[in-house]
Design an enzyme around this catalytic site. Structure first.
Site, PDB file in Angstrom:
ATOM      1  CE  LYS A 165     -26.422 -12.749  40.089  1.00 10.89           C
ATOM      2  NZ  LYS A 165     -25.555 -11.912  39.250  1.00 10.89           N
TER       3      LYS A 165
ATOM      4  N   GLY B  87     -24.111   0.998  34.363  1.00 13.23           N
ATOM      5  CA  GLY B  87     -25.218   1.091  35.297  1.00 13.23           C
ATOM      6  C   GLY B  87     -24.716   0.764  36.679  1.00 13.23           C
TER       7      GLY B  87
ATOM      8  N   GLY C 155     -21.730  -1.896  36.616  1.00  9.48           N
ATOM      9  CA  GLY C 155     -20.551  -1.328  36.002  1.00  9.48           C
ATOM     10  C   GLY C 155     -19.938  -0.206  36.826  1.00  9.48           C
TER      11      GLY C 155
ATOM     12  CG  ASN D  41     -28.274 -10.587  35.982  1.00  8.78           C
ATOM     13  OD1 ASN D  41     -27.570 -11.095  36.853  1.00  8.78           O
ATOM     14  ND2 ASN D  41     -29.080  -9.572  36.232  1.00  8.78           N
TER      15      ASN D  41
ATOM     16  CB  SER E 291     -34.831  -8.295  41.632  1.00  7.82           C
ATOM     17  OG  SER E 291     -36.054  -7.882  41.055  1.00  7.82           O
ATOM     18  CB  SER E 292     -31.574  -5.851  38.195  1.00  5.25           C
ATOM     19  OG  SER E 292     -31.739  -7.192  37.761  1.00  5.25           O
TER      20      SER E 292
END
Length: 313
Positions: A183, A14, A17, A107, A252-253
């Protein structure tokens, strides 16, 4: 480990990556991206389209929809969503070379341990600081940053050289658990709020009452981390504030997942803090609320998708 003749596989190509795979391919390494068909087809046809402040172009790079493409790779970057960790491990396990180095660029704080349990080999955790999105099939858009923090692996020096040669800064930390939690805390402060409002970070933080809510979420996370014996680096709130400055246009994702009607990683972000807090007897009301609201929105997206499928054409 000879960096110049290393094959690199990216499991879960994604936005994250594709960024790291693309940077390594630009540096001349043999890279294969393993991802969804629509991205793979576009990448095979046109190369990986990278849109960055410092580079715009299409990068020739291998692409496959099959996990067996990790065969022969000396380095495997696992970039799947936290919800897919066990499934990804099962898919790549039969094809991993004995000498392969596996890094988790995901994450959450427990993915490397979950991969290690399934693969029966060392998996290095990596903390990822990058703002990216897939703007279309095979089209990566980079908004900023890109550095990694890894633990003191046997191959750490070689990995620093490998990524450094591709323009990616890598820090080796003796407290990678603290870095992973740092994180996680950033994600808990931003991801759900960005998803609920569909706002980028720069605009999000200007909202009335938002700073107080984010401070409360961060304080809960720090209390839970302390309960788990994790030493989080100092200056956590300053790091939270810096995100809006360094990534003002990034959503954000989790926001991107909800916008596309896809399941998010919220169970492994705010939801993880809620679960660990419950186990310790530490109250996490803000994280619980953010988690619950995102889950409601996920459910609404699924219901809407089901309704569309059921409509007569």
């Amino acid at each position: 480990m000879e960096a110049e003749d290393m094959k690199i596989a990216v499991m879960g190509a994604g936005a994250v990556g594709c960024f790291y795979g693309g940077m390594l391919a630009r540096a001349g390494h043999e890279v294969v991206l393993i991802g969804r068909a629509r991205h793979v087809e576009a990448i095979r046809r046109d190369g990986l389209r990278m849109e960055m402040a410092t580079f715009r172009g299409c990068v020739p790079i291998g692409a496959s929809t099959e996990a067996e493409a990790v065969r022969g790779a000396r380095l495997v970057l696992v970039c799947v969503k936290s919800t897919d960790t066990e499934a990804a491990a099962a898919q790549i396990a039969p094809h991993l070379a004995p000498e392969a180095i596996v890094l988790s660029l995901q994450n959450g704080v427990d993915n490397a341990a979950r991969l290690q349990a399934r693969l029966g080999r060392e998996v290095g955790p990596a903390v990822v600081y990058v703002a990216t999105e897939m703007a279309g099939p095979g089209h990566l858009r980079h908004h900023g940053r890109g550095e990694l923090v890894i633990g003191p692996l046997a191959a750490a020096a070689e990995l620093v050289a490998l990524f450094g040669g591709a323009g990616v800064a890598v820090e080796v930390s003796d407290n990678v658990a603290g870095a992973l939690w740092a994180k996680l805390i950033l994600n808990c402060a931003y991801n759900a709020l960005s998803a609920i409002t569909q706002l980028p970070y720069g605009r999000l933080v200007q909202g009335e009452g938002v700073e107080g809510m984010m401070r409360d979420a961060v304080a809960e996370c720090l209390a839970v981390a302390q309960g788990d014996g994790v030493v989080v680096p100092d200056g956590m709130w300053a790091a939270v504030e810096a995100i809006a400055r360094t990534m003002p246009t990034q959503t954000s994702s989790t926001a991107q997942d909800l916008a596309r009607g896809k399941p998010s990683e919220i169970d492994h972000l705010n939801g993880y803090v809620v679960r660990r807090g419950a186990a310790q007897g530490v109250a996490t009301p803000v994280n619980r609320t953010l988690h619950a609201l995102v889950k409601l929105l996920e459910g609404r997206a699924t219901t809407s998708a089901d309704a569309r499928l059921q409509r007569p054409h």
